[in-house]
Design an enzyme around this catalytic site. Structure first.
Site, PDB file in Angstrom:
ATOM      1  N   GLU A   1       0.856  -1.195   0.000  1.00 40.22           N
ATOM      2  CA  GLU A   1       0.000   0.000   0.000  1.00 40.22           C
ATOM      3  C   GLU A   1       0.884   1.234   0.000  1.00 40.22           C
ATOM      4  OE1 GLU A   1      -1.545   0.501   4.324  1.00 40.22           O
ATOM      5  OE2 GLU A   1      -0.499  -1.405   4.207  1.00 40.22           O
TER       6      GLU A   1
ATOM      7  N   LYS B   1       2.847   4.545   1.033  1.00 37.37           N
ATOM      8  CA  LYS B   1       3.314   5.131   2.290  1.00 37.37           C
ATOM      9  C   LYS B   1       2.977   6.614   2.213  1.00 37.37           C
ATOM     10  CE  LYS B   1       7.294   5.296   5.354  1.00 37.37           C
ATOM     11  NZ  LYS B   1       7.318   6.720   5.689  1.00 37.37           N
TER      12      LYS B   1
ATOM     13  N   ASP C   1       2.788  10.446   2.978  1.00 37.36           N
ATOM     14  CA  ASP C   1       3.747  11.391   3.546  1.00 37.36           C
ATOM     15  C   ASP C   1       2.999  12.439   4.371  1.00 37.36           C
ATOM     16  OD1 ASP C   1       6.092  12.590   4.130  1.00 37.36           O
ATOM     17  OD2 ASP C   1       6.450  13.425   2.140  1.00 37.36           O
TER      18      ASP C   1
ATOM     19  N   TYR D   1      -4.684   2.822   8.623  1.00 34.61           N
ATOM     20  CA  TYR D   1      -3.962   1.653   8.116  1.00 34.61           C
ATOM     21  C   TYR D   1      -3.393   0.731   9.198  1.00 34.61           C
ATOM     22  CZ  TYR D   1      -0.100   4.951   8.862  1.00 34.61           C
ATOM     23  OH  TYR D   1       0.747   5.858   9.419  1.00 34.61           O
TER      24      TYR D   1
ATOM     25  N   LYS E   1      11.116   2.871  -0.201  1.00 36.53           N
ATOM     26  CA  LYS E   1      11.070   4.308  -0.469  1.00 36.53           C
ATOM     27  C   LYS E   1      11.260   4.601  -1.954  1.00 36.53           C
ATOM     28  CE  LYS E   1      11.032   6.860   2.836  1.00 36.53           C
ATOM     29  NZ  LYS E   1      11.875   7.156   3.950  1.00 36.53           N
TER      30      LYS E   1
ATOM     31  N   CYS F   1      42.708  32.191  -0.488  1.00 30.01           N
ATOM     32  CA  CYS F   1      41.480  32.241   0.305  1.00 30.01           C
ATOM     33  C   CYS F   1      40.705  33.514   0.018  1.00 30.01           C
ATOM     34  CB  CYS F   1      41.847  32.163   1.788  1.00 30.01           C
ATOM     35  SG  CYS F   1      40.454  32.506   2.864  1.00 30.01           S
TER      36      CYS F   1
ATOM     37  N   CYS G   1      40.800  35.935   3.280  1.00 32.51           N
ATOM     38  CA  CYS G   1      41.984  36.613   3.830  1.00 32.51           C
ATOM     39  C   CYS G   1      43.139  36.730   2.849  1.00 32.51           C
ATOM     40  CB  CYS G   1      42.462  35.913   5.099  1.00 32.51           C
ATOM     41  SG  CYS G   1      43.231  34.316   4.800  1.00 32.51           S
TER      42      CYS G   1
ATOM     43  N   CYS H   1      42.556  27.055   3.499  1.00 35.48           N
ATOM     44  CA  CYS H   1      43.237  28.328   3.700  1.00 35.48           C
ATOM     45  C   CYS H   1      44.322  28.118   4.749  1.00 35.48           C
ATOM     46  CB  CYS H   1      42.219  29.352   4.190  1.00 35.48           C
ATOM     47  SG  CYS H   1      42.957  30.784   4.961  1.00 35.48           S
TER      48      CYS H   1
ATOM     49  N   CYS I   1      42.839  34.591   9.303  1.00 37.26           N
ATOM     50  CA  CYS I   1      41.728  34.513   8.354  1.00 37.26           C
ATOM     51  C   CYS I   1      40.421  34.845   9.073  1.00 37.26           C
ATOM     52  CB  CYS I   1      41.644  33.120   7.739  1.00 37.26           C
ATOM     53  SG  CYS I   1      40.231  32.949   6.626  1.00 37.26           S
TER      54      CYS I   1
HETATM   55  S1  IVH Z   1       2.445   0.960   9.014  1.00 41.50           S
HETATM   56  C1  IVH Z   1       3.927  -1.205  12.598  1.00 41.50           C
HETATM   57  N1  IVH Z   1       1.491   1.948   6.789  1.00 41.50           N
HETATM   58  O1  IVH Z   1       5.443   5.604   8.051  1.00 41.50           O
HETATM   59  C2  IVH Z   1       3.696  -0.489  11.343  1.00 41.50           C
HETATM   60  N2  IVH Z   1       2.930   3.305   8.091  1.00 41.50           N
HETATM   61  O2  IVH Z   1       8.161   4.795   8.739  1.00 41.50           O
HETATM   62  C3  IVH Z   1       3.283   0.896  11.542  1.00 41.50           C
HETATM   63  N3  IVH Z   1       3.242   5.555   7.184  1.00 41.50           N
HETATM   64  O3  IVH Z   1       5.236   6.229  11.472  1.00 41.50           O
HETATM   65  C4  IVH Z   1       3.275   1.712  10.338  1.00 41.50           C
HETATM   66  N4  IVH Z   1       1.956   5.320   5.432  1.00 41.50           N
HETATM   67  O4  IVH Z   1       3.660   7.483   9.962  1.00 41.50           O
HETATM   68  C5  IVH Z   1       2.275   2.157   7.860  1.00 41.50           C
HETATM   69  N5  IVH Z   1       0.529   2.725   4.829  1.00 41.50           N
HETATM   70  C6  IVH Z   1       1.295   2.917   5.887  1.00 41.50           C
HETATM   71  C7  IVH Z   1       1.947   4.150   6.107  1.00 41.50           C
HETATM   72  C8  IVH Z   1       2.760   4.308   7.214  1.00 41.50           C
HETATM   73  C9  IVH Z   1       2.736   6.148   6.107  1.00 41.50           C
HETATM   74  C10 IVH Z   1       4.187   6.200   8.113  1.00 41.50           C
HETATM   75  C11 IVH Z   1       3.784   6.154   9.563  1.00 41.50           C
HETATM   76  C12 IVH Z   1       4.939   5.539  10.304  1.00 41.50           C
HETATM   77  C13 IVH Z   1       6.043   5.694   9.309  1.00 41.50           C
HETATM   78  C14 IVH Z   1       7.037   4.575   9.487  1.00 41.50           C
END
Ligand code: IVH
Length: 724
Positions: free
Chosen positions: A132, A134, A136, A244, A338, A443, A446, A467, A473
């Site tokens: 899923e 992640k 931000d 989540y 990432k 430099c 100076c 330098c 300086c």
């Molecule tokens: S699961 C034990 N799922 O990423 C697992 N985290 O690097 C708990 N985050 O602090 C996290 N999207 O703020 C999970 N789909 C997702 C996420 C997610 C963003 C963030 C969350 C966590 C950080 C960990």
């Protein structure tokens, strides 16, 4: 503002009432913001009161339609003074990161290995994973008791967060009451609060119009919005929430009851209970499909309408998650893949040279401003002379050996919070008259010669040009003074970078010793400090008091403050412990510096390598440095270093081993701390080991400890234990 329909409240249909409450909430919130935040009321007080009265009347007639962000509910709620602390029922964890495809296949392979017995035993055993986005944003934990939202908190340090219940209540995606049935008596729902691109743009435009603040990116803005003391402001920003994960889940008797059997089913439940869940979650058994989903999400990234920074993979079955377990602060059963750093194209408009504390000439790229991942980038680090030429630290070509020239079109990269880098040049776009950059040999601060020293060990030229002016300086002198008074060094209140630069420019201080004679000289001076820019009698007195308060600094801080190359805080502490007094350190180092074979005079010290020894000797070989130190010692008396071993600490007499990567302290610090508390620190695990402190990535030592039944604790638990 549009005319509001003035139908009698009793004549309103439910739909009309709902629509009107929505409009009223928005109008009142907007008026609140204009009034409170921007000091620019958009409507008269009377018109405002009319909106409020109408809202109250409709709410009375249709109590079931009262909105989460109802203006009536929120008015008069006194803004909280700071936020109360909330302990999470179950800690909020972080995730291990994956950057390459191989890290993901490794993750799946590790799972297969861990569950090999089950796979061999049962031909139908399926090891499924979810993937899923992640998000931000900011994670939050929402506590529901008997289906009612009672408390919401930020992640904080993972163990304890801040109570932001009222602010979270204003988020439309967060239900006040869980829908459906079958929820645990107590459950902490976890997820991400975020701001959409559309909302971010709206805020920015609004702010540009009213001359408000500049918002950097959606994540920071969401964070700022959540930490508002006045929930009305949070309500005026339309934040969103994806659910989540979860923390505590208990039945009425306090027994733990997982909401379902798999990750996928739990998220499905969240949806039934009224949460918004991310639509891009899949479930699969193969690493290839996880990676394919990653690519698919990456391709959609720009059109999702909210920021994501990777893909999270989780083992699907909760019982297997339990069995696979955790390492320190992260689950073994999940990983965050990432996205690569974000890049943008722009033009290199100039290269400036900055002179640092140790005389290093550092080139800085000036760029035509460009937005990279929501942040405007105008400068980038260029590291050193070779880097500009397209040569890496070991002589290898970088950017295919292409040099950087002013006027070039370049590709800039920003990863997380790191300083932006130039990763490539678009050669096709190089202007015909672009000239190779000539790195200065004198430099710029100076005029002294700037040289690249020969590294005796490697026989290669140092990549940094320095330098040779040292004390003469001004750039080095100012940087040295700033370092001397910095927070982790002598820490003199009221004497920050700005004041140091000012005092240096005004000729009040040139060397550290001058700081401590400032008061005496000021008494005799014609141009007194109290008359200088930014000062007055009170601030001057405060400053002199702060300086006097630091006349007996701790030895390790003092050594660190001297600014000897390669002597950071930890090394300074090791030196302080070894030599005990400044006189002993000074005399030994001078003797070694003047001895033919200095290394035979300077003692062997654990944790201190060749580079530091040579650097300390070089410092003391320089007469001007010794003079500056002696002048300083006429004014200050560093305390002898005392090792206080507390016999009554909980770890006194215990044998401790540290392993894995520690996040809150370095290995040397960990050792020093344990020893101070009377523990013995060993390098390997044996039957004599009492405690193993294991950070992420712990390997064979952790295994051995588990085999031997040695107590294993995380770094956080270590701190918790020793701070009692
Ligand atoms: S699961 C034990 N799922 O990423 C697992 N985290 O690097 C708990 N985050 O602090 C996290 N999207 O703020 C999970 N789909 C997702 C996420 C997610 C963003 C963030 C969350 C966590 C950080 C960990």
């Amino acid at each position: 503002m549009s005319e509001l329909p003035q139908k009698d409240v009793v004549d309103l249909s439910e739909d009309e009432a709902r629509a009107e409450l929505e409009r009223l909430a928005a109008a009142i919130a907007a008026a609140d913001v204009a009034y409170h935040q921007q000091d620019r009321p958009e409507i008269s007080d009377a018109a405002y009161d009319a909106l409020k009265r109408r809202n109250d009347a409709i709410e009375q007639a249709f109590p079931e339609l009262v909105r989460i962000d109802s203006p009536s509910g929120r008015v008069g709620a006194a803004p909280a003074e700071g936020f109360a602390k909330v302990r999470h029922g179950v800690p909020m964890l972080s995730l291990a990161n994956a950057f390459e495809d191989d890290d993901v296949t490794d993750f799946v392979a590790r799972a297969r290995k861990f569950f090999m017995q089950d796979i061999l035993r049962d031909p139908d055993f399926a090891l499924a994973f979810t993937a899923e986005p992640k998000i931000d944003g900011l994670s939050a934990s929402l506590r529901y008791e008997d289906g009612v939202f009672v408390r919401g908190a930020t992640r904080g340090d993972g163990t304890e967060g801040e109570d932001i219940t009222e602010n979270l209540k204003t988020i439309g995606d967060i239900p006040h009451r869980l829908k459906g049935s079958g929820w645990p008596a107590v459950i902490e729902i976890r997820g991400e609060v975020y701001m959409t691109h559309a909302e971010f743009r709206r805020l920015k435009e609004h702010s540009a119009k009213y001359g408000g603040q500049d918002y950097v990116n959606p994540r920071n803005t969401a964070a700022g919005s959540l930490r508002q003391k006045d929930p009305r402001i949070t309500a005026s920003r339309n934040l969103n929430f994806f659910a989540y994960a979860w923390g505590i889940a208990e039945d009425a008797d306090g027994n733990s009851t997982p909401p379902a059997e798999t990750q996928t089913e739990v998220v499905q439940k969240f949806k039934e209970w009224g949460f918004v869940t991310n639509p891009l979650m899949i479930k699969t058994q193969s690493a290839e499909e996880l990676l394919a989903h990653y690519r698919q999400i990456e391709a959609q990234r720009a059109t999702l309408g909210y920021d994501i920074d990777g893909v999270v993979y989780k083992l699907d079955r909760l019982d297997l998650q339990q069995r696979w377990g955790f390492v320190a602060r992260a689950p073994r059963w999940a990983i965050a893949h990432k996205f690569p750093a974000e890049q943008a194209t722009t033009i290199l408009t100039g290269i400036d040279i900055q002179v640092g504390r140790t005389g290093a000439l550092t080139p800085v790229a000036r760029l035509q401003p460009v937005t990279v991942g929501g942040v405007v980038v105008e400068n980038a680090t260029l590291h050193n002379e070779d880097y500009i030429k397209g040569i890496g630290n070991n002589g290898e070509p970088i950017r295919n050996g292409v040099d950087l020239r002013v006027g070039d079109t370049v590709i800039v990269q920003r990863a997380g919070d790191v300083i932006p880098q130039i990763v490539d040049v678009v050669l096709d776009k190089r202007p015909e008259d672009a000239q190779p950059f000539v790195f200065p040999h004198i430099c710029p601060a100076c005029g002294s010669e700037a040289v690249r020293e020969l590294n005796e060990k490697t026989g290669k030229l140092d990549s940094v040009r320095r330098c040779t002016g040292e004390m003469i300086c001004p750039a080095q002198a100012v940087e040295n003074l700033k370092h001397f008074v910095a927070r982790d060094a002598l820490d003199i209140d009221g004497l920050g970078d700005k004041q140091v630069a000012q005092f240096y420019a005004e000729g009040r201080i040139a060397r550290p010793a001058d700081i401590f004679t400032l008061k005496a000289r000021d008494e005799r001076a014609i141009k007194k400090l109290k008359d200088a820019d930014g000062f007055g009698p009170v601030s001057v007195k405060k400053l002199f008091d702060a300086i006097d308060a630091r006349r007996e600094p701790e030895l390790d801080r003092f050594i660190y403050a001297l600014g000897i190359r390669h002597v950071g805080e930890t090394t300074a502490a090791v030196l302080a412990k070894e030599f005990g007094t400044i006189e002993n350190f000074r005399d030994t180092a001078i003797a070694a510096a003047h001895h033919e074979d200095g290394h035979s005079v300077f003692p062997e010290i654990g944790g201190i390598g060749e580079t530091v020894r040579s650097s300390v000797m070089a410092f003391f070989a320089n007469e001007r440095n010794v003079q500056a130190l002696d002048d300083l010692l006429a004014e200050v008396k560093p305390q002898p270093y005392v090792v206080t071993i507390s016999a009554d600490s909980v770890v006194a007499g215990k044998t401790v081993v540290f392993t894995g990567s520690l996040e809150r302290m370095t290995r040397t610090e960990a050792k020093a701390m344990a020893e101070r508390l009377g523990a013995k620190v060993a390098g390997s695990v044996s039957g004599a080991t009492d405690i193993l402190v294991a950070g992420p990535g712990a390997g064979s030592k952790l295994k051995k400890a588990e085999e031997l039944g040695v107590e294993v604790i995380s770094e956080d638990e270590w701190f918790e234990r020793v701070s009692k």
